[in-house]
Each structure stands twice: as structure tokens, then as C-alpha cells.
Write an enzyme that holds these catalytic residues in place. Structure first.
Site, short mmCIF file in Angstrom:
data_model
loop_
_atom_site.label_atom_id
_atom_site.label_comp_id
_atom_site.label_asym_id
_atom_site.label_seq_id
_atom_site.Cartn_x
_atom_site.Cartn_y
_atom_site.Cartn_z
CB VAL A 11 34.93 40.99 53.46
CG1 VAL A 11 35.15 42.46 53.15
CG2 VAL A 11 35.06 40.17 52.19
CD GLU A 150 36.56 41.90 49.06
OE1 GLU A 150 37.74 41.54 48.92
OE2 GLU A 150 35.59 41.21 48.71
CD GLU A 154 37.85 32.81 51.08
OE1 GLU A 154 38.16 31.63 51.30
OE2 GLU A 154 36.71 33.20 50.87
CG ASN A 229 35.87 39.15 41.64
OD1 ASN A 229 37.07 39.42 41.76
ND2 ASN A 229 35.10 38.89 42.67
CG PHE A 270 44.28 35.16 38.38
CD1 PHE A 270 45.10 35.58 39.40
CD2 PHE A 270 43.01 34.70 38.70
CE1 PHE A 270 44.69 35.54 40.72
CE2 PHE A 270 42.59 34.66 40.00
CZ PHE A 270 43.41 35.08 41.02
N GLY A 274 43.59 24.25 35.42
CA GLY A 274 43.31 23.32 36.50
C GLY A 274 41.93 22.73 36.39
CB CYS A 281 34.67 35.78 45.18
SG CYS A 281 35.02 36.10 46.91
C1 UGA Z 1 38.90 36.46 44.35
C2 UGA Z 1 39.71 37.60 43.73
O1 UGA Z 1 41.00 37.13 43.32
C3 UGA Z 1 39.89 38.76 44.70
O2 UGA Z 1 40.55 39.85 44.07
C4 UGA Z 1 38.49 39.21 45.17
O3 UGA Z 1 38.59 40.25 46.14
C5 UGA Z 1 37.76 38.04 45.79
O4 UGA Z 1 37.65 36.98 44.82
C6 UGA Z 1 36.39 38.53 46.22
O5 UGA Z 1 35.60 38.89 45.37
O6 UGA Z 1 36.15 38.67 47.43
P1 UGA Z 1 39.44 34.41 46.00
O7 UGA Z 1 38.07 33.92 45.65
O8 UGA Z 1 39.85 34.45 47.41
O9 UGA Z 1 39.65 35.92 45.42
O10 UGA Z 1 40.48 33.47 45.28
P2 UGA Z 1 41.41 33.50 43.99
O11 UGA Z 1 42.82 33.45 44.42
O12 UGA Z 1 41.02 34.60 43.09
O13 UGA Z 1 41.03 32.11 43.32
C7 UGA Z 1 39.70 31.84 42.85
C8 UGA Z 1 39.64 30.49 42.21
O14 UGA Z 1 40.33 30.49 40.96
C9 UGA Z 1 40.28 29.36 43.01
O15 UGA Z 1 39.49 28.21 42.93
C10 UGA Z 1 41.63 29.15 42.33
O16 UGA Z 1 42.14 27.85 42.51
C11 UGA Z 1 41.26 29.42 40.89
N1 UGA Z 1 42.41 29.85 40.06
C12 UGA Z 1 43.06 31.01 40.32
C13 UGA Z 1 42.77 29.08 38.96
O17 UGA Z 1 42.18 28.01 38.69
N2 UGA Z 1 43.82 29.50 38.18
C14 UGA Z 1 44.49 30.65 38.43
O18 UGA Z 1 45.44 30.98 37.67
C15 UGA Z 1 44.12 31.42 39.52
#
Ligand code: UGA
Length: 471
Positions: A11, A150, A154, A229, A270, A274, A281
Site C-alpha cells: 500500500v 484504500e 494487488e 471487503n 466478483f 473457485g 486482505c
Molecule cells: C482486495 C480488494 O479487492 C481491494 O479492494 C482492497 O483494497 C484490498 O483487498 C485490500 O484490502 O487491501 P486483493 O486482496 O488484492 O484486493 O485481491 P482481490 O482481487 O480482491 O482478490 C481476493 C481473493 O479473492 C483472491 O484470492 C481472488 O482469487 C479471489 N476472488 C476474487 C475469487 O475467488 N472470485 C472472484 O470473483 C474474485
């Protein structure tokens, strides 16, 4: 504006680099002298798209690195705290880093500044930061604390920063609000987007105007972060639960998702089923939000269920591997993906890694490939695990190939090449990257999440001779 960003993790680094690109003078502060030296000499410690370009563009000019927090505070109008808030044993956020930064900042406050919490923190943290800074001697007239959560993901953190859906700022006065408006002015005015060298606009943000700055109280801003989140994690667990029902009745979760996601009140994003969510996070924030709710007297049992479904999702996949391969001891598995999601080298709470560890405990031989996370994974996986140079090398002689992370390159494999290298044409896809019919046409038995398996005994019988013919 002159700003200090404290903490050079995901961050802090992204925030500092992006504010530099918006035209501010940034000093990035960390108490890890080695990290500061590495950053100053041009190293980029994390895998994040556009971050190396931004740091190279501004390093030594608009972005500087320092270990001296008090000096950085003295020289800045805004101090952003972006240090880690790991989970404690009981699931609360450990705020000791935030507290020690607040103490140190106190000594550098001589004229009006806004201290901004960027780290994900429970409600009331901004009040605590204020109390600690005052307790350590700063004049309360010389500073205010704001909350500016934020929403960076990632892998796409830089584009998320410069093309946000919204910017949330929690303040307690108009004076602090004015400072925060100025800080984000280059984005909210649209000025940044007219620049020839701006970070390219991602497709998902096309047609979007400048972001709205939402001003709230500090407590509301703190809650917005946790609630966002938790809601996103709930969406994932919801579709995963629906996927399990689809499997039981022979329906297809993709069709179901399409049917529900086109309702604009629900939306399709989202909703990818999976092997569950991971990362630094969601798992941590859900636990912390649950703890916050409990402390406030509310029993937020929905969150417990979201967490339970998420963990169950991994175990379901493991049971699927077992049901396809029968015994696991001695089986050779090709594994594609170790990171918690595609586009990052982060393995924290990665469901892929947790699955690999479980498969190893069951006696499987694993040959893994990940485009970015192998170095980190080597540090935590036992010595017997093999690491391959590419997806085909990982699949070579495999009893089955497992897809565990949604990297783009895993969705576009040369299936003919793949078929030629595996021992048995069996793919278990924990991320639904392929159309089952296409996999079947290419000779694979294909298992995914919430969709009927593309396999019959007849198909298996057909697929094997085809492979032999090729060989
Ligand atoms: C998440 C949030 O999306 C951000 O908005 C937030 O700022 C961040 O946490 C944080 O709190 O700092 P991030 O952890 O980087 O971001 O990743 P995501 O893209 O949200 O994915 C999180 C997990 O969910 C991953 O393991 C991903 O594979 C999984 N996921 C995501 C699913 O299994 N299905 C989906 O449809 C989307």
C-alpha cells in the site's frame, strides 16, 4: 503538496509512487534500513504492474526514501500511515505498528498537518491515533487525523489508484477536508487524465469520468473499508455455495451466474467461483471486522459463514482431486499457480499454496509453476517440491494437472502441446479458466468448479488412444 508516506509495503509503495505521479513531493519512510537502501538504489521489491515505471520516473526527484520519520513529518503537510496491521491470534488487528508510528510522528508536529490512516484499521483507530499523538506532546491545534481507506487490488494497484471508482475520506473538520481535496485534486478535477504520460486507462474504467470524493466522518470511513471487503468476500462465498449446489444437481454455475449477475442490482463482478479467496486482505479483514462487530455488541454471524464456506471450498477441491485420482500417495501432480490470485507474486493466505501443502501431506509429488510467485513459495514449501520453468514443464509426466491460480497465461495454454507432455490427460481446474467442451475436444478429462465434469468413461477411453496415436 509535500507528503510523507510511512511504510513501504504494497500500500505504501503504490500510494507514494502514485502521489508522486500526480505531481506531489513524496518522501517514503520505512524503519527497515535495508529496504530503504534497496529502494533508493532502484530495486522494486514487489511485483506490481506500472510500479517500476513510476518509481523510475520519479526516484530521486519527486519521490525520495528515508528512515527518518520525524524529519519527514516536519517537512510534510500530509503524513499517510500505511504500515501493516496483521491479525492477532484472536483475529483482532494488531495496531502496535500504527501506534509506534503515531508516537514518532508526534515529535515532528510543529505546524498544522493532516495525519492520514491508510492502513486497514478498525473503527475508533483515528481517535486513538489522535490521543497517542497528543499524549506524546503534540499541540492538538497543529494536527488532525483523517481516514482514507484504500481499495487497491494487488496486481492492478496502480491503475486502481489513478482510476478509482471513488475516493473515501473521513474527516472531522472542513480544514482537513480541504487538505484532502487538494491532495486528490489532480484526479477529481480530471487534470491527470489529460496528461500524455498518464498511466493508461484500463478497459474496465473506460467511459468513466473523474472519481467522486466522498467525505464522511472518520468512523464511517473506517467502517466503509471493512464493510467493502466483507461484502466482496461474501459475494465470492455466495457464488461458491451456489457452485456446490450446481455440482450436486448437475447445473452449470456459469449459466447461473450469468442469469443472476445481469440483474443490475446484483452485478456480475466478483462472482467467479473457485478454490476460495485468499491474500493479505480478505481473510484478515473478515476476522477483524467480526471482532469489531463483537466488541460493539453485534454478533455478525453472517461473516462466520462467509469464512466457513471459503475454507470448505478448498477442502471440496481436495476431495475432487481424490475422487478423480483415487489414491494420492506417490501421484505426480503438475500445479499451475501458487500466488493467491493471478498478476501478483503474493502467496499470503494463498488457497493454491494451502492446497499444495495438503497434497504434499497426502504423499503427492508436486511439480509447480507460477510466473511470479515461485521465489516466495520456495521459502515456505518443503525441499521435495519441484519448480518448473513453464507450464508445460510442470505438466510433464503428470498424473493430473491442477490449475490453482487465475494467471492469464494459464487460460491460453497450447492444449496440443499440453496433451503431448502429460502422462494422463486429466485437468482439475480450480479457477474455471476453460470451457469444458473445448477441453474435451482437445482430449482432456476436465473437472472444474460448479460445472459438470467433461468426462465420461467413453471419453476417457477415446482420449487415451488419441494421446497414444500422437505419441
Ligand atoms: C482486495 C480488494 O479487492 C481491494 O479492494 C482492497 O483494497 C484490498 O483487498 C485490500 O484490502 O487491501 P486483493 O486482496 O488484492 O484486493 O485481491 P482481490 O482481487 O480482491 O482478490 C481476493 C481473493 O479473492 C483472491 O484470492 C481472488 O482469487 C479471489 N476472488 C476474487 C475469487 O475467488 N472470485 C472472484 O470473483 C474474485
Amino acid at each position: 503538496m509535500r507528503i510523507a508516506v510511512v511504510g513501504s509495503g504494497y500500500v505504501g509503495l503504490v500510494t507514494g509512487a502514485c502521489f508522486g505521479d500526480l505531481g506531489h513531493e513524496v518522501v517514503l519512510v520505512d524503519n527497515d534500513a535495508k529496504r530503504i537502501a534497496a529502494l533508493s538504489s532502484g530495486e522494486v521489491p514487489i511485483h506490481e504492474q506500472f510500479l517500476p515505471e513510476l518509481l523510475a520516473r520519479h526516484r530521486g526527484e519527486r519521490i525520495r526514501f528515508s528512515g527518518d520519520l520525524q524529519a519527514a513529518t516536519r517537512a510534510s503537510e500530509v503524513v499517510l500511515i500505511a504500515v501493516g496491521t496483521p491479525a492477532t491470534e484472536s483475529g483482532d488487528a494488531d495496531l502496535s505498528y500504527v501506534e509506534s508510528v503515531a508516537r514518532e510522528i508526534s515529535g515532528g508536529i510543529e505546524e498544522y498537518k493532516v495525519v492520514v490512516e491508510k492502513s486497514t484499521v478498525p473503527v475508533y483507530t483515528s481517535q486513538w491515533i489522535r490521543t497517542i499523538i497528543m499524549r506524546d506532546g503534540a499541540d492538538p491545534a497543529h494536527f488532525e487525523v483523517a481516514s482514507n481507506p484504500e481499495f487497491l487490488r494487488e496486481g492492478t494497484a496502480v491503475t486502481d489508484f489513478v482510476y478509482p471508482d471513488r475516493i473515501v475520506v473521513g474527516v472531522e473538520s472542513e480544514r482537513a477536508a480541504a487538505v484532502m481535496r487538494e491532495l486528490y485534486g489532480p484526479l477529481t478535477s480530471g487534470w491527470y487524465y489529460g496528461r500524455a504520460d498518464a498511466i493508461p486507462r484500463p478497459e474496465a474504467a473506460s467511459g468513466k469520468g473523474p472519481p467522486r470524493l466522498i467525505i464522511t466522518s472518520t468512523k464511517s470511513a473506517e467502517l466503509i473499508k471493512h464493510a467493502s471487503n466483507a461484502y466482496l468476500a461474501m459475494k465470492i462465498s455466495f457464488i461458491n455455495a451456489v457452485a456446490s449446489i450446481c455440482e450436486a444437481v448437475g447445473a452449470n454455475v456459469e449459466q447461473v451466474r450469468d442469469g443472476i449477475g445481469t440483474d443490475s442490482r446484483i452485478g456480475p463482478r466478483f462472482m467467479n467461483p473457485g478454490i476460495g479467496y485468499g491474500g493479505s486482505c480478505f481473510p484478515k479483514d473478515l476476522m477483524a471486522f467480526r471482532a469489531v462487530a463483537k466488541e460493539s455488541g453485534y454478533d455478525f454471524r453472517l461473516l462466520e459463514e462467509v469464512i466457513r464456506i471459503n475454507e470448505e471450498q478448498r477442502h471440496r477441491f481436495l476431495r475432487k482431486v481424490r475422487s478423480v485420482l483415487w489414491t494420492l500417495r506417490g501421484k505426480r501432480l503438475g500445479v499451475l499457480g501458487l500466488a493467491f490470485k493471478g498478476g501478483t507474486d503474493d502467496i499470503r493466505e494463498s488457497p493454491a499454496l494451502l492446497l499444495v501443502q495438503e497434497l504434499l501431506r497426502e504423499g503427492c509429488q508436486v511439480c509447480a509453476y507460477d510466473p511470479a510467485a515461485m521465489e516466495r513459495a520456495k521459502g515456505v514449501l518443503p525441499a521435495g517440491v519441484e519448480f518448473a520453468a513453464d507450464a508445460y514443464a510442470a505438466a510433464k509426466d503428470a498424473d493430473a494437472l491442477l490449475i490453482l491460480t487465475d494467471w492469464e497465461e494459464f487460460a491460453t495454454l497450447d492444449l496440443e502441446h499440453l496433451l503431448a507432455v502429460v502422462k494422463y490427460p486429466i485437468v482439475l481446474d480450480g479457477r474455471n479458466l476453460y470451457d469444458p467442451t473445448v477441453m474435451l475436444e482437445n482430449g482432456f478429462s476436465y473437472y472444474s468448479v460448479g460445472r459438470p465434469a467433461a468426462l465420461t468413461e467413453e471419453v476417457r477411453a477415446r482420449a487415451l488412444p488419441r494421446k497414444r496415436e500422437r505419441a
